[in-house]
Design a protein around this motif. Structure first.
Motif, PDB file in Angstrom:
ATOM      1  N   CYS A 219     -12.864 -28.110  10.298  1.00 42.53           N
ATOM      2  CA  CYS A 219     -12.577 -28.004   8.862  1.00 42.53           C
ATOM      3  C   CYS A 219     -13.206 -29.167   8.106  1.00 42.53           C
ATOM      4  N   GLU A 220     -13.296 -29.017   6.791  1.00 42.03           N
ATOM      5  CA  GLU A 220     -13.968 -30.035   5.977  1.00 42.03           C
ATOM      6  C   GLU A 220     -13.283 -31.392   6.046  1.00 42.03           C
ATOM      7  N   PHE A 221     -11.938 -31.418   6.218  1.00 48.73           N
ATOM      8  CA  PHE A 221     -11.257 -32.719   6.273  1.00 48.73           C
ATOM      9  C   PHE A 221     -11.436 -33.386   7.633  1.00 48.73           C
ATOM     10  N   ASP A 222     -11.837 -32.594   8.671  1.00 47.14           N
ATOM     11  CA  ASP A 222     -12.144 -33.179   9.982  1.00 47.14           C
ATOM     12  C   ASP A 222     -13.572 -33.705  10.024  1.00 47.14           C
ATOM     13  N   LEU A 223     -14.493 -32.954   9.423  1.00 51.85           N
ATOM     14  CA  LEU A 223     -15.919 -33.294   9.483  1.00 51.85           C
ATOM     15  C   LEU A 223     -16.533 -33.203   8.081  1.00 51.85           C
ATOM     16  N   PRO A 224     -16.234 -34.183   7.224  1.00 51.71           N
ATOM     17  CA  PRO A 224     -16.768 -34.114   5.849  1.00 51.71           C
ATOM     18  C   PRO A 224     -18.294 -34.116   5.798  1.00 51.71           C
ATOM     19  N   SER A 225     -18.950 -34.837   6.711  1.00 52.72           N
ATOM     20  CA  SER A 225     -20.420 -34.863   6.684  1.00 52.72           C
ATOM     21  C   SER A 225     -20.989 -33.500   7.067  1.00 52.72           C
ATOM     22  N   TYR A 226     -20.318 -32.810   7.983  1.00 55.53           N
ATOM     23  CA  TYR A 226     -20.747 -31.467   8.375  1.00 55.53           C
ATOM     24  C   TYR A 226     -20.519 -30.488   7.218  1.00 55.53           C
ATOM     25  N   HIS A 227     -19.410 -30.680   6.504  1.00 59.29           N
ATOM     26  CA  HIS A 227     -19.126 -29.845   5.331  1.00 59.29           C
ATOM     27  C   HIS A 227     -20.217 -30.034   4.279  1.00 59.29           C
ATOM     28  N   ALA A 228     -20.662 -31.277   4.114  1.00 65.47           N
ATOM     29  CA  ALA A 228     -21.736 -31.547   3.151  1.00 65.47           C
ATOM     30  C   ALA A 228     -23.044 -30.906   3.608  1.00 65.47           C
TER      31      ALA A 228
ATOM     32  N   LYS B 238     -23.497 -27.331   2.772  1.00 66.60           N
ATOM     33  CA  LYS B 238     -23.754 -27.044   1.360  1.00 66.60           C
ATOM     34  C   LYS B 238     -25.230 -27.224   1.002  1.00 66.60           C
TER      35      LYS B 238
END
Length: 251
Positions: free
Chosen positions: A130-139, A142
């Motif tokens: 999830c985005e809160f676990d892997l913020p760089s992956y979430h970015a 995008k």
């Protein structure tokens, strides 16, 4: 028609698993949604798990070399189409040369990438990416589709020669078999193999019959039970005779 394949040994089973993963990877890589690209990356991690055997590369190189020598022996046969034979030999040589040029352990470039390894560590946890676990992956997800496609292709590229070699070996194996038309009487078929060693069995059935083969085989005998599924997807024995194509493959 639907083709069902049954490997006779662990070596061919591994190649079929990797082929299946590559088909899945290729499909999701060429999609545009970030969720689909996530599946493509997760599939690369699955590939590393299956291809982790240290001798897989050497096994493929030995098989390609053996097939090349066998194919060259056909050059003196006047009944063989020379142009087609040369193309197959070229495919084998290309796959062998490219695979031999690969150095180090399979997928080592992935293992050396700390960012990818952090994603791999989270994907084995249900909902762990999830985005809160892997913020760089979430970015990263995008980013534009073209950028994500280029990144994934770059990460996979060192693995490409391995999968090219697998494709060539499995194609030659499948083409080695002779197909016979048989009938599963009462939904069951048995054949004695008399100790002859095969590597792959292929069963081809008409899609509209709704017939599903359950296959068990060893070097002495093969047994195919034809099943069907009810509305709850529960298997049950198929009623009646079932004609199908049977192919036994061996290098």
């Amino acid at each position: 028609m639907i083709v069902y394949e049954y490997p006779f040994n662990e070596r061919i089973r591994t190649l079929l698993r990797l082929e299946d993963l590559f088909e899945k990877f290729s499909f999701f890589l060429h999609q545009s949604d970030p969720l689909q690209h996530h599946v493509a990356i997760a599939t690369i991690f699955e590939m590393l798990e299956v291809a982790g055997r240290a001798d897989l590369k050497s096994d493929l190189l030995q098989e390609l070399d053996r097939q090349k020598n066998t194919l060259i022996g056909f050059k003196s046969n006047p009944n063989v189409q020379a142009e087609m034979l040369d193309q197959v030999i070229n495919d084998v040589e290309r796959a062998s040369v490219n695979l031999m040029a690969c150095t180090g352990k399979t997928g080592q470039n992935i293992r050396d990438n700390e960012w990818l390894m952090s994603i791999r560590g989270r994907t084995i946890i249900p909902g762990g990416a999830c985005e809160f676990d892997l913020p760089s992956y979430h970015a990263w997800k995008k980013l534009p589709t073209e950028k994500r496609f280029a990144d994934i292709s770059n990460w996979f590229s060192p693995l490409a020669p391995l999968f090219d070699a697998i494709n060539v070996v499995l194609r030659l194996l499948r083409e080695s078999g002779g197909t016979t038309k048989v009938i599963a009487q009462g939904g069951s078929y048995q054949q004695m193999l008399q100790g002859k060693v095969y590597q792959l069995l292929r069963v081809t059935l008409p899609r509209e019959m709704g017939a599903i083969p359950e296959i068990s085989a060893n070097k002495y005998m093969l047994w195919i039970r034809i099943m069907s599924q009810d509305g709850d997807m529960k298997p049950k024995p198929f009623e009646g005779d079932v004609p199908f194509d049977l192919t036994l493959c061996n290098f």
